[in-house]
Motif scaffolding. Structure first.
Motif, PDB file in Angstrom:
ATOM      1  N   PRO A 249      -9.421  20.706  10.114  1.00  8.98           N
ATOM      2  CA  PRO A 249      -7.899  20.682  10.416  1.00  8.98           C
ATOM      3  C   PRO A 249      -7.227  20.924  11.939  1.00  8.98           C
ATOM      4  O   PRO A 249      -7.326  22.948  12.351  1.00  8.98           O
ATOM      5  CB  PRO A 249      -7.039  21.522   9.977  1.00  8.98           C
ATOM      6  CG  PRO A 249      -8.264  21.618   8.332  1.00  8.98           C
ATOM      7  CD  PRO A 249      -9.222  22.124   8.918  1.00  8.98           C
ATOM      8  N   LYS A 250      -6.926  20.297  12.938  1.00  8.83           N
ATOM      9  CA  LYS A 250      -7.260  21.050  14.002  1.00  8.83           C
ATOM     10  C   LYS A 250      -5.924  19.926  15.104  1.00  8.83           C
ATOM     11  O   LYS A 250      -6.077  18.773  15.323  1.00  8.83           O
ATOM     12  CB  LYS A 250      -8.444  20.696  15.057  1.00  8.83           C
ATOM     13  CG  LYS A 250      -9.556  22.006  15.053  1.00  8.83           C
ATOM     14  CD  LYS A 250      -9.471  23.523  15.505  1.00  8.83           C
ATOM     15  CE  LYS A 250     -10.122  23.831  14.800  1.00  8.83           C
ATOM     16  NZ  LYS A 250     -10.483  25.717  14.852  1.00  8.83           N
ATOM     17  N   ASP A 251      -5.201  21.479  15.519  1.00  9.93           N
ATOM     18  CA  ASP A 251      -4.242  19.998  16.745  1.00  9.93           C
ATOM     19  C   ASP A 251      -5.084  19.971  18.216  1.00  9.93           C
ATOM     20  O   ASP A 251      -5.121  20.571  18.648  1.00  9.93           O
ATOM     21  CB  ASP A 251      -3.046  20.778  16.940  1.00  9.93           C
ATOM     22  CG  ASP A 251      -1.557  20.090  17.947  1.00  9.93           C
ATOM     23  OD1 ASP A 251      -2.506  18.894  18.748  1.00  9.93           O
ATOM     24  OD2 ASP A 251      -0.763  20.276  17.543  1.00  9.93           O
ATOM     25  N   LEU A 252      -5.265  18.325  18.190  1.00  5.85           N
ATOM     26  CA  LEU A 252      -6.161  18.691  19.637  1.00  5.85           C
ATOM     27  C   LEU A 252      -5.437  18.223  20.617  1.00  5.85           C
ATOM     28  O   LEU A 252      -6.084  18.125  22.132  1.00  5.85           O
ATOM     29  CB  LEU A 252      -6.764  17.051  19.536  1.00  5.85           C
ATOM     30  CG  LEU A 252      -7.550  17.457  18.689  1.00  5.85           C
ATOM     31  CD1 LEU A 252      -8.579  15.953  18.394  1.00  5.85           C
ATOM     32  CD2 LEU A 252      -9.324  17.874  18.682  1.00  5.85           C
ATOM     33  N   SER A 253      -4.359  18.876  20.897  1.00  4.06           N
ATOM     34  CA  SER A 253      -3.004  18.673  21.630  1.00  4.06           C
ATOM     35  C   SER A 253      -3.166  19.971  23.376  1.00  4.06           C
ATOM     36  O   SER A 253      -2.799  20.259  24.359  1.00  4.06           O
ATOM     37  CB  SER A 253      -1.669  18.517  21.642  1.00  4.06           C
ATOM     38  OG  SER A 253      -1.089  19.855  20.644  1.00  4.06           O
ATOM     39  N   ASP A 254      -3.763  21.101  22.708  1.00  3.87           N
ATOM     40  CA  ASP A 254      -4.373  22.023  23.194  1.00  3.87           C
ATOM     41  C   ASP A 254      -5.512  22.473  24.328  1.00  3.87           C
ATOM     42  O   ASP A 254      -5.759  23.460  24.653  1.00  3.87           O
ATOM     43  CB  ASP A 254      -3.814  23.698  22.577  1.00  3.87           C
ATOM     44  CG  ASP A 254      -5.632  23.402  21.737  1.00  3.87           C
ATOM     45  OD1 ASP A 254      -5.760  22.751  21.044  1.00  3.87           O
ATOM     46  OD2 ASP A 254      -5.672  25.032  20.270  1.00  3.87           O
ATOM     47  N   GLY A 255      -6.256  21.288  24.053  1.00  2.15           N
ATOM     48  CA  GLY A 255      -7.180  20.822  24.624  1.00  2.15           C
ATOM     49  C   GLY A 255      -8.781  21.706  24.660  1.00  2.15           C
ATOM     50  O   GLY A 255      -9.495  22.345  24.919  1.00  2.15           O
ATOM     51  N   ASP A 256      -8.835  22.873  23.716  1.00  2.00           N
ATOM     52  CA  ASP A 256      -9.297  24.013  22.963  1.00  2.00           C
ATOM     53  C   ASP A 256     -10.805  22.525  22.214  1.00  2.00           C
ATOM     54  O   ASP A 256     -10.568  21.961  21.769  1.00  2.00           O
ATOM     55  CB  ASP A 256      -9.091  24.732  22.217  1.00  2.00           C
ATOM     56  CG  ASP A 256      -9.700  25.161  21.079  1.00  2.00           C
ATOM     57  OD1 ASP A 256     -10.676  26.523  21.865  1.00  2.00           O
ATOM     58  OD2 ASP A 256      -9.815  25.757  19.567  1.00  2.00           O
ATOM     59  N   THR A 257     -11.926  23.546  22.988  1.00  2.00           N
ATOM     60  CA  THR A 257     -12.406  23.335  22.140  1.00  2.00           C
ATOM     61  C   THR A 257     -13.840  23.763  21.752  1.00  2.00           C
ATOM     62  O   THR A 257     -14.735  23.317  21.009  1.00  2.00           O
ATOM     63  CB  THR A 257     -14.296  22.368  23.454  1.00  2.00           C
ATOM     64  OG1 THR A 257     -14.505  23.061  24.596  1.00  2.00           O
ATOM     65  CG2 THR A 257     -12.918  20.804  24.155  1.00  2.00           C
ATOM     66  N   SER A 258     -13.400  24.646  21.265  1.00  2.00           N
ATOM     67  CA  SER A 258     -14.414  25.854  20.288  1.00  2.00           C
ATOM     68  C   SER A 258     -14.696  25.232  19.009  1.00  2.00           C
ATOM     69  O   SER A 258     -15.891  26.337  18.179  1.00  2.00           O
ATOM     70  CB  SER A 258     -13.544  27.439  20.703  1.00  2.00           C
ATOM     71  OG  SER A 258     -12.348  26.976  19.730  1.00  2.00           O
ATOM     72  N   TRP A 259     -14.084  25.199  18.441  1.00  2.00           N
ATOM     73  CA  TRP A 259     -13.540  24.455  17.438  1.00  2.00           C
ATOM     74  C   TRP A 259     -15.632  23.474  17.288  1.00  2.00           C
ATOM     75  O   TRP A 259     -15.401  23.848  16.026  1.00  2.00           O
ATOM     76  CB  TRP A 259     -12.650  23.260  16.625  1.00  2.00           C
ATOM     77  CG  TRP A 259     -12.716  22.664  17.491  1.00  2.00           C
ATOM     78  CD1 TRP A 259     -11.478  22.416  18.151  1.00  2.00           C
ATOM     79  CD2 TRP A 259     -13.424  21.476  17.288  1.00  2.00           C
ATOM     80  NE1 TRP A 259     -11.127  20.863  19.184  1.00  2.00           N
ATOM     81  CE2 TRP A 259     -12.004  20.544  18.103  1.00  2.00           C
ATOM     82  CE3 TRP A 259     -14.176  20.617  16.721  1.00  2.00           C
ATOM     83  CZ2 TRP A 259     -12.393  18.666  18.338  1.00  2.00           C
ATOM     84  CZ3 TRP A 259     -14.499  19.391  17.216  1.00  2.00           C
ATOM     85  CH2 TRP A 259     -13.498  17.784  18.103  1.00  2.00           C
ATOM     86  N   LEU A 260     -16.052  22.830  18.455  1.00  2.00           N
ATOM     87  CA  LEU A 260     -17.318  22.821  18.332  1.00  2.00           C
ATOM     88  C   LEU A 260     -18.708  22.685  17.595  1.00  2.00           C
ATOM     89  O   LEU A 260     -19.325  23.132  17.186  1.00  2.00           O
ATOM     90  CB  LEU A 260     -17.897  21.575  19.770  1.00  2.00           C
ATOM     91  CG  LEU A 260     -16.806  20.244  19.765  1.00  2.00           C
ATOM     92  CD1 LEU A 260     -17.196  19.831  21.634  1.00  2.00           C
ATOM     93  CD2 LEU A 260     -17.022  19.403  19.513  1.00  2.00           C
ATOM     94  N   ALA A 261     -18.040  24.854  18.270  1.00  2.00           N
ATOM     95  CA  ALA A 261     -19.780  25.760  17.918  1.00  2.00           C
ATOM     96  C   ALA A 261     -18.644  25.443  16.103  1.00  2.00           C
ATOM     97  O   ALA A 261     -19.879  25.147  15.244  1.00  2.00           O
ATOM     98  CB  ALA A 261     -18.865  27.276  18.298  1.00  2.00           C
ATOM     99  N   GLU A 262     -18.225  25.302  15.974  1.00  3.87           N
ATOM    100  CA  GLU A 262     -17.371  25.602  13.979  1.00  3.87           C
ATOM    101  C   GLU A 262     -17.784  24.287  13.323  1.00  3.87           C
ATOM    102  O   GLU A 262     -19.047  24.376  12.605  1.00  3.87           O
ATOM    103  CB  GLU A 262     -16.541  25.697  13.216  1.00  3.87           C
ATOM    104  CG  GLU A 262     -15.573  27.143  14.094  1.00  3.87           C
ATOM    105  CD  GLU A 262     -13.502  26.651  13.445  1.00  3.87           C
ATOM    106  OE1 GLU A 262     -13.452  26.688  12.576  1.00  3.87           O
ATOM    107  OE2 GLU A 262     -13.156  27.032  14.697  1.00  3.87           O
ATOM    108  N   ALA A 263     -18.707  23.232  14.307  1.00  7.61           N
ATOM    109  CA  ALA A 263     -18.717  22.172  13.597  1.00  7.61           C
ATOM    110  C   ALA A 263     -20.234  21.732  13.495  1.00  7.61           C
ATOM    111  O   ALA A 263     -21.285  21.573  12.621  1.00  7.61           O
ATOM    112  CB  ALA A 263     -18.365  20.708  14.305  1.00  7.61           C
TER     113      ALA A 263
END
Ligand SMILES: NC(=O)c1ccc[n+]([C@@H]2O[C@H](COP(=O)([O-])OP(=O)(O)OC[C@H]3O[C@@H](n4cnc5c(N)ncnc54)[C@H](OP(=O)(O)O)[C@@H]3O)[C@@H](O)[C@H]2O)c1
Length: 252
Positions: free
Chosen positions: A55-69
């Motif tokens: 669950p992520k809000d994609l409006s902040d430009g953060d991509t660090s969650w790709l590592a979690e994926a």
């Protein structure tokens, strides 16, 4: 698709949900990303294959969650930039905060996600699917920020496809027309005065589009315009503009 790790943004509803079902049924492992965690978990529970809910809000430009994926399901084979927002109305009435949030979700974050996955994909291979819109080819009146975001994403995606033509990365740009059975589809149709010119527009369902996207991924197509009758806008842009200026009904 069997065993491939596919990241789908905007997976909680509409076209994203249909893509999740289509590609999971084809044997893929899916990372589902959107804000509404309850919907993502409910959908994941119905799928035949492996899943990972982020669950992520994609409006902040953060991509660090790709590592979690990647930690959950392995290297990313396919990124599908599908999440999107739409605002329709008179340009002077637009709330600028909402408009800029739209640009971040529809354009800025997808470009950052592409930047983040490319090093791994150019080495090992992969697929990037960008869900733009027919609005990139034939921008309707009353959608200033949406048209800008979708034209920007389409231009970026088409140029990336050219850049990576002889690489291991396949880039697919998707131009959906009216996909009438999603929240955005309903909002789009309900935002204009009723008119025969809106009623005769070709329509499709999210499930039909998802099946076509799957086919285009398998066949390594560069772009998909769907419903296919809308291809006329690519081949005849000037007459399309002429007709739109005369036939687009007023925004409600
Ligand atoms: N429907 C059409 O006629 C049509 C036509 C052309 C192009 N498209 C494009 O197709 C894509 C999907 O549209 P749709 O019709 O399926 O729309 P939809 O039913 O409204 O779904 C939009 C998806 O985007 C997600 N999303 C929105 N804002 C987000 C945010 N800040 N962070 C994370 N996720 C966010 C939503 O999830 P949450 O709310 O849970 O975050 C939802 O899963 C969009 O890019 C749209 O522009 C649609």
């Amino acid at each position: 698709m069997k065993g491939k790790h596919i990241v789908i943004t905007g997976a909680s509803a509409g076209i994203g949900e249909a893509l999740v079902r289509e590609l999971s049924n084809a044997g893929a492992k899916i990372t589902l990303v959107a804000r509404r965690a309850d919907r993502l978990h409910a959908l994941a529970a119905q799928l035949p294959g492996e899943t990972n809910v982020l669950p992520k809000d994609l409006s902040d430009g953060d991509t660090s969650w790709l590592a979690e994926a990647e930690a959950a399901l392995g290297p990313i084979d396919v990124l599908i930039n599908n999440a999107g927002l739409q605002t329709i109305g008179r340009t002077q009435d637009m709330d600028l905060d909402k408009a800029e949030q739209l640009l971040r979700v529809n354009l800025h974050t997808p470009l950052r996600l592409i930047h983040a996955v490319l090093p791994q994909m150019t080495e090992h291979g992969g697929t990037i699917v960008n869900i733009s819109s027919l609005a990139a080819l034939a921008p309707p009146a009353g959608m200033l920020w949406y048209n800008a975001s979708k034209a920007g994403l389409a231009a970026a995606s088409e140029s990336l496809q050219g850049e990576l033509l002889h690489s291991k990365v396949h880039v697919l740009t998707v131009y959906p027309g009216v996909i009438g059975d999603t929240d955005m589809g309903h909002y789009g149709l309900d935002s204009y005065d009723d008119s025969w010119s809106v009623r005769i527009q070709p329509r499709a369902t999210a499930a039909q589009l998802a099946a076509e996207i799957h086919r285009s991924m398998k066949n390594k197509r560069a772009r998909l315009v769907y419903p296919k009758a809308n291809n006329i806008t690519r081949w005849l842009p000037a007459p399309t503009r002429w007709l739109m200026d005369r036939l687009t009904p007023p925004v409600r």
